[in-house]
Motif scaffolding. Sequence first.
Motif, short mmCIF file in Angstrom:
data_model
loop_
_atom_site.label_atom_id
_atom_site.label_comp_id
_atom_site.label_asym_id
_atom_site.label_seq_id
_atom_site.Cartn_x
_atom_site.Cartn_y
_atom_site.Cartn_z
N PHE A 38 -36.94 77.65 70.15
CA PHE A 38 -35.55 77.98 70.46
C PHE A 38 -34.76 78.32 69.21
O PHE A 38 -34.05 79.33 69.17
CB PHE A 38 -34.87 76.82 71.22
N LEU A 39 -34.88 77.48 68.18
CA LEU A 39 -34.09 77.68 66.95
C LEU A 39 -34.43 79.00 66.27
O LEU A 39 -33.56 79.70 65.76
CB LEU A 39 -34.31 76.53 65.97
N THR B 85 -47.26 68.82 63.54
CA THR B 85 -45.99 68.96 64.25
C THR B 85 -46.15 68.58 65.72
O THR B 85 -47.14 68.95 66.35
CB THR B 85 -45.50 70.43 64.17
N ILE C 111 -41.41 73.06 70.41
CA ILE C 111 -40.54 73.67 71.42
C ILE C 111 -39.14 73.90 70.85
O ILE C 111 -38.54 74.97 71.02
CB ILE C 111 -40.49 72.80 72.71
N VAL C 112 -38.63 72.91 70.12
CA VAL C 112 -37.32 73.05 69.46
C VAL C 112 -37.35 74.26 68.50
O VAL C 112 -36.41 75.06 68.46
CB VAL C 112 -36.93 71.75 68.71
N THR C 113 -38.45 74.39 67.77
CA THR C 113 -38.60 75.51 66.82
C THR C 113 -38.58 76.86 67.53
O THR C 113 -37.97 77.82 67.04
CB THR C 113 -39.90 75.35 65.99
N TYR D 209 -43.01 68.53 70.99
CA TYR D 209 -41.55 68.51 71.15
C TYR D 209 -40.87 69.34 70.06
O TYR D 209 -40.04 70.21 70.33
CB TYR D 209 -41.05 67.05 71.11
N ASP D 210 -41.24 69.07 68.80
CA ASP D 210 -40.63 69.80 67.67
C ASP D 210 -41.00 71.29 67.69
O ASP D 210 -40.21 72.14 67.28
CB ASP D 210 -41.04 69.18 66.33
N ARG E 150 -45.83 80.03 74.09
CA ARG E 150 -44.95 79.41 75.09
C ARG E 150 -45.73 78.67 76.18
O ARG E 150 -45.41 77.54 76.52
CB ARG E 150 -44.12 80.50 75.78
N LYS F 298 -43.46 64.02 72.33
CA LYS F 298 -43.03 63.67 70.97
C LYS F 298 -44.20 63.06 70.19
O LYS F 298 -44.15 62.96 68.97
CB LYS F 298 -41.85 62.70 71.00
#
Length: 152
Positions: free
Chosen positions: A43-44, A33, A39-41, A36-37, A65, A79
């Motif tokens: 948040f989600l 992974t 970090i998105v995870t 970038y992904d 973090r 990315k």
Amino acid sequence: YAGKNPKGLISEKIRSIKVSEIKAVPVVIREETSVYDAIVTLFLEDVGTLFVVQEDGSLCGVVSRKDLLKIAIGNADIKQVPVSVVMTRMPNLVTVTLDESAYDAARKIVEHQVDALPVIRPKEVDGKQKYEVVGKVTKTTITKLFVELGKD
Ligand code: ADP
């Protein structure tokens, strides 16, 4: 005798509660992974720590973090960089098993100054000792237990 004063009662109680009773659902990502992904995870899924697993589902790392922030403020193309580059790896992970106590877990969090512990179950894969991630214990888990114990 431990059970006869209030401090002894608290001690007895938090040692009798098992990790299996308090554990939360872990958020797990693969080692390929991208940062970038990941970090998105964060948040989600609304978490602060992600557990990193290999293809067979066995635990290989933890990414927090700050691990992600550190690389994100550099010049790296996040990315393209996999989380395996920034995670803390086995065998340096602090973990707990289902049969350990709430006290054991809280003590490990404090002593090792981490926010989250993966709850692991040993399994053998091709003769190798691996660990399946079956939960997590975090500072939030312990705080919730503290509030629960304070209720009555
Ligand atoms: P944050 O980075 O958000 O402050 P932590 O304090 O939990 O979160 O993480 C600090 C460092 O410890 C990071 O480098 C992270 O990879 C590592 N870390 C986090 N949890 C564990 C763990 N259970 N075992 C070993 N290292 C961990």
